[in-house]
Write a protein that holds these residues in place. Structure first.
Motif: not given
Ligand SMILES: [Zn+2]
Length: 284
Positions: A231, A234, A243-244
């Protein structure tokens, strides 16, 4: 007149099947086990299976789905704390549904185009693989020992990573295949396999063999070709495409081969393995 009545009856039967599939899929949405696009994918998969294979094939896919929901919710809070739980409370989306039911529906369509007992073995192997893989993933997360890589048993991986195996996951996979196999025998899904004990053993054996072969294929492909990334926000390693809220960066594996692609390919492995055993023991 007689032929017209036959056509009307056939049409009524398809309509009744459609109504039944829509009812089951609506229940699944209301129980939050599939999302709205998953509903459309489920109706398509369900119709192909009930129309091609009949109510017994549909019952087997429904049993897989119930089994999948049950193992997903089993100790969901604990799995969530570990970080390995299914997202969105385990609601399956359309790619999950096509990955698990796509090949099974193609085998059902094959049965419509060219009826052949081999399709029931292919179908059972594919569904057993999906059931085994789901049970292995969900129960493997609860394993006390850390998962090992199937391709390199001396290395440990994070719980939930593709390619990792645990004894508990393996036991779950075998149990899931036994459930599908027992149901296939009770419903006589393989034509020609009557009520004889040997035929029953054959049907259950075909499901266990197909499901275990498919799961091993799944773990091998998960370890070797599946996309593994990171990701950008993060910096955690992840197999997800996003992701995120951002697209993930590929680090290893083939870029388009994400988990659903591996799962779909594994159902082909399981189906072919089940067919091979069914042919070898002259079940089909
Ligand atoms: Zn992430």
């Amino acid at each position: 007149m007689g032929r017209d009545a036959g056509k009307v009856l056939a049409l009524l039967e398809v309509l009744a099947e459609f109504a039944f599939v829509v009812l089951v899929a609506t229940l699944a949405v209301l129980l939050k086990t599939i999302d709205t696009r998953g509903f459309l994918a489920s109706v398509a998969v369900g119709m192909a299976i009930i129309y091609g294979g009949g109510v017994s094939w549909f019952a087997i896919v429904a049993a897989f789905f119930v089994l999948g929901v049950a193992v997903t919710f089993y100790r969901y809070g604990y799995k969530k704390k570990l970080g390995g739980a299914q997202e969105k409370g385990g609601a399956r989306n359309w790619p999950n549904i096509l990955a698990n039911g796509g090949m099974a529906s193609l085998f059902s369509i094959g049965e419509i185009l060219h009826p052949w007992p081999g399709f029931s073995a292919l179908f059972l192997g594919a569904v057993s693989t999906s059931a085994a893989d789901t049970a292995a993933t969900e129960l493997g997360l609860l394993s006390r020992s850390r998962p090992r890589l199937l391709t390199r048993p001396s290395s440990f991986v994070q719980p939930g990573s593709s390619g990792g195996v645990t004894p508990r996951g393996f036991g779950g996979a075998a149990l899931a295949c036994l459930v599908i196999g027992g149901l296939a025998f009770a419903l006589r899904t393989v034509p020609g396999a009557g009520l004889a004990a040997s035929a029953g053993l054959g049907v259950v054996g075909v499901c266990v063999f197909g499901g275990v072969a498919g799961s091993v294929g799944d773990s091998l492909m998960g370890a070797v070709v599946q996309r593994k990334g990171r990701c950008p926000v993060c910096l955690k390693p992840t197999e997800a495409l996003r992701h995120c809220g951002e697209g993930t960066v590929v680090e290893r594996g083939v870029p388009f081969v994400e988990n659903n692609v591996v799962n779909a390919a594994a159902t082909v492995v399981g189906g072919v393995a089940a067919l091979a055993l069914a042919l070898a023991v002259r079940l089909v």
